[in-house]
Design an enzyme around this catalytic site. Structure first.
Site, PDB file in Angstrom:
ATOM      1  N   HIS A  87       0.844  -1.287  -0.044  1.00 23.47           N
ATOM      2  CA  HIS A  87       0.065  -0.017   0.091  1.00 23.47           C
ATOM      3  C   HIS A  87       1.067   1.096   0.116  1.00 23.47           C
ATOM      4  CE1 HIS A  87      -2.827   3.005   1.715  1.00 23.47           C
ATOM      5  NE2 HIS A  87      -3.728   2.261   1.485  1.00 23.47           N
TER       6      HIS A  87
ATOM      7  N   ASP B  16       3.279  -4.115   7.993  1.00 27.11           N
ATOM      8  CA  ASP B  16       2.279  -3.195   7.975  1.00 27.11           C
ATOM      9  C   ASP B  16       1.008  -4.266   7.983  1.00 27.11           C
ATOM     10  OD1 ASP B  16      -0.078  -2.087   6.826  1.00 27.11           O
ATOM     11  OD2 ASP B  16       0.450  -1.685   5.015  1.00 27.11           O
TER      12      ASP B  16
ATOM     13  N   GLN C 268      -4.318  -4.931   7.204  1.00 22.91           N
ATOM     14  CA  GLN C 268      -5.371  -5.849   6.674  1.00 22.91           C
ATOM     15  C   GLN C 268      -4.969  -7.057   7.456  1.00 22.91           C
ATOM     16  OE1 GLN C 268      -7.730  -5.094   4.915  1.00 22.91           O
ATOM     17  NE2 GLN C 268      -7.002  -3.162   3.775  1.00 22.91           N
TER      18      GLN C 268
ATOM     19  N   LYS D 228     -10.438  -0.637  10.560  1.00 23.29           N
ATOM     20  CA  LYS D 228     -10.697  -1.713   9.818  1.00 23.29           C
ATOM     21  C   LYS D 228     -10.928  -2.843  10.700  1.00 23.29           C
ATOM     22  CE  LYS D 228      -7.308  -0.151   6.388  1.00 23.29           C
ATOM     23  NZ  LYS D 228      -7.980   0.071   5.146  1.00 23.29           N
TER      24      LYS D 228
ATOM     25  N   CYS E  78      -4.784   2.339  -3.673  1.00 25.88           N
ATOM     26  CA  CYS E  78      -3.444   2.956  -3.121  1.00 25.88           C
ATOM     27  C   CYS E  78      -2.374   1.962  -3.308  1.00 25.88           C
ATOM     28  CB  CYS E  78      -3.744   3.322  -1.609  1.00 25.88           C
ATOM     29  SG  CYS E  78      -4.705   4.439  -1.473  1.00 25.88           S
TER      30      CYS E  78
END
Lengths: 409, 150
Positions: free
Chosen positions: A124, A201, A204, A227, A367
């Site tokens: 991303h 990261d 998600q 999220k 993104c």
């Protein structure tokens, strides 16, 4: 009979109960942000209605309550990722802010001219641009792990990409654009052989089920509340305590200091050293309520439910003529995300038509422009599923794609 | 809010321009080229004009993107050919009025095929797609005017 019932879960999410363009809403844009359960909304409201005060400052009762709720939330979120100590969890505005914190603090002091930062084309923009900014400032070089035709990292290239010049390896746990689940532990093991620091990261990654940062073995794990049923504007950076302690503050201000003199000050303890200014107190409390909510769900059954939804979605979508699905073919290798294009119907047109049927999907580059370039497209449509989605909603999606076909042929 | 009808958006004429765009390709003797992108969605065009004696002698484009953005620029290039620069600018302004829901503009015969895009005004998030070509046109006119002043 399973104890996990998505239809019952849906009742906890007021937003889902509405008509959009005259049809019951089918919300399939969960990878962008999830809807919020009533308990999270109540926690936000409860704080503002009863306990609103600044934290770590006042001696009075409301400040005591606010501080307690705020720090309790930290402990809850830290437990969700199995951090060894809640002090290893720094509140941030979200994943992007967390990554920028590492780039601006650890990166500026530890990455020098000629050093290398290893990223992947699956990232991303939030895990690319902060490193581009850093590399430009210090004269470091960016290198990339490529992806194969199924959007999986080409891990065979790791031995040649990782050298003694590699100071940092940064990659996502799960790709937002394709849903690819990356083998974090394997990459960490390879990175550690050359002594690189690893940032994951987790935007998600931590959202469907608990994550164990101690088991993953990375040095930093960045993620967002919104999220995973929490409010927007709150996220967290988990970091190894010794690393966090070695780092300079990211921003200066109130809350992050110990003693202030004319020329220099001393810093508060980790994690407060990184939390300058009045924090997003309500957001943190809401994030805590979100993990409380998720913790009540049976993790195994949630995972099975989402895998079943994915399998069914892949099956139904594959029946649509002109359909191209991106990402891993195996449901085991992908999170609950289906990125697709359909003949010459542009993803924006697909999304507008689905919206007219009450179905929310994302269309665009997500993104992740490097991913789009890799597959030679400027955009895809993306349906992403969460705990409250159902098979019926996938049928609605498949039916609506027939409307797209009716218009674009 | 009233539910906007899909049929008002995806008119046959729009789909036809999308599938068979007019004036698509490079213009070797262009006098001005504007590259316009819509970063949020990836729509992209390169508008190429040959401007002679204060008129648009030729207009072509290359680009990719959604049906609305590509059909609009296809229709636009057909209409601006042969027009004086101020006429082309007036067309762009008229088109913007139509995108803001002006019903008189939607019936204005000078708008030609562009009238088929009137329904886009009911889909606010798609208006920027329709405007991409006209934004490029106005930027090209501005650059041309600026060039003449020097």
């Amino acid at each position: 009979m399973s104890s996990f019932d998505p239809v019952a879960i849906r009742r906890e999410f007021p937003t889902l109960d509405q008509q959009v363009n005259g049809k019951p809403l089918v919300y399939l844009d969960n990878a962008a942000t999830s809807q919020k359960p009533r308990s999270v909304l109540d926690a936000l409201n409860g704080y503002y209605l009863h306990d609103n005060a600044n934290v770590h400052r006042g001696i009075h009762e409301l400040s005591r309550r606010a501080t307690e709720a705020y720090e309790e939330a930290r402990a809850k979120v830290a437990r969700w990722i199995n951090a060894a100590d809640p002090h290893e969890l720094v509140w941030t505005r979200g994943t992007t802010d967390a990554i920028n914190l590492v780039a601006g603090s650890w990166g500026m002091d530890n990455i020098k001219a000629g050093d290398e930062i290893l990223l992947t084309v699956l990232e991303h923009h939030s895990n690319l641009v902060p490193w581009q900014l850093l590399a430009r400032r210090v004269g470091a070089k960016l290198r990339y792990v490529e992806i194969d035709d199924q959007g999986r990292l080409e891990l065979g290239d790791l031995p040649s990409l990782l050298t003694e010049r590699t100071k940092l390896v940064a990659f996502n746990h799960v790709s937002n654009a394709l849903g690819t689940i990356n083998p974090v532990k394997d990459i960490v093991a390879a990175a550690k052989k050359v002594g690189a620091v690893v940032l994951v990261d987790g935007a998600q990654g931590a959202v469907h089920m608990p994550v164990d940062v101690q088991d993953l073995g990375a040095d930093f794990y960045a993620f967002s509340g919104h999220k995973m049923c929490g409010p927007t504007g709150i996220g967290a950076l988990w970091g190894r305590r010794e690393l966090l302690e070695s780092m300079e503050p990211y921003q200066g201000g109130g809350e992050m200091i110990e003693f202030v003199e004319r020329d220099m000050s001393t810093w508060a303890e980790v994690p407060h050293k990184f939390e300058a200014g009045t924090p997003n107190i309500a957001g943190a409390i809401g994030f805590g309520a979100a993990v409380d909510f998720l913790a009540t769900l049976p993790a195994e059954e949630v995972a099975a439910h989402e895998r079943a939804l994915m399998s069914y979605a892949m099956e139904r979508l594959a029946e649509v003529p002109g359909m191209r699905i991106y990402g891993p073919e195996s449901v085991e290798d992908r999170s609950a995300v289906v990125s697709f294009t359909m003949g010459d119907a542009h993803p924006h047109d697909i999304s507008t038509i689905l919206d007219s049927e009450g179905i929310a999907v994302r269309a665009g580059h997500h993104c992740a422009q490097l991913v789009m370039k890799r597959f030679g497209v400027s955009a895809t449509a993306r349906a992403s599923f969460y705990i409250y989605n159902t098979r019926d909603e996938i049928d609605r999606l498949a039916d609506a794609l027939e409307v797209v076909r009716g218009i674009f042929g | 809010m009233e539910t906007p009808q899909l049929s008002s958006l995806y008119q046959q004429l729009i789909l036809e321009h999308y599938r068979s765009p007019r004036n698509k390709g490079d213009l070797p003797d262009k006098t001005v080229e504007i590259h316009m992108r819509n970063p949020s969605c990836g729509d992209e065009i390169r508008l190429q004009l040959r401007i002679e004696d204060g008129r648009i002698a030729e207009a072509k484009f290359v680009g990719s993107g959604c049906s609305i953005s590509q059909a609009a620029v296809s229709m636009m290039t057909g209409l601006i050919k042969g027009r004086a620069l101020d006429e082309a600018d007036a067309l762009a302004e008229r088109f913007k009025e139509m995108m803001h829901g002006d019903e008189a503009a939607a019936k204005d015969r000078s708008m030609g095929d562009l009238r088929a895009l009137a329904g886009v005004s009911k889909f606010p998030v798609r208006v920027k797609c329709a405007l991409l070509g006209f934004d490029a046109l106005q930027e090209a006119l501005k650059q041309t005017a600026g060039g003449e002043e020097h």
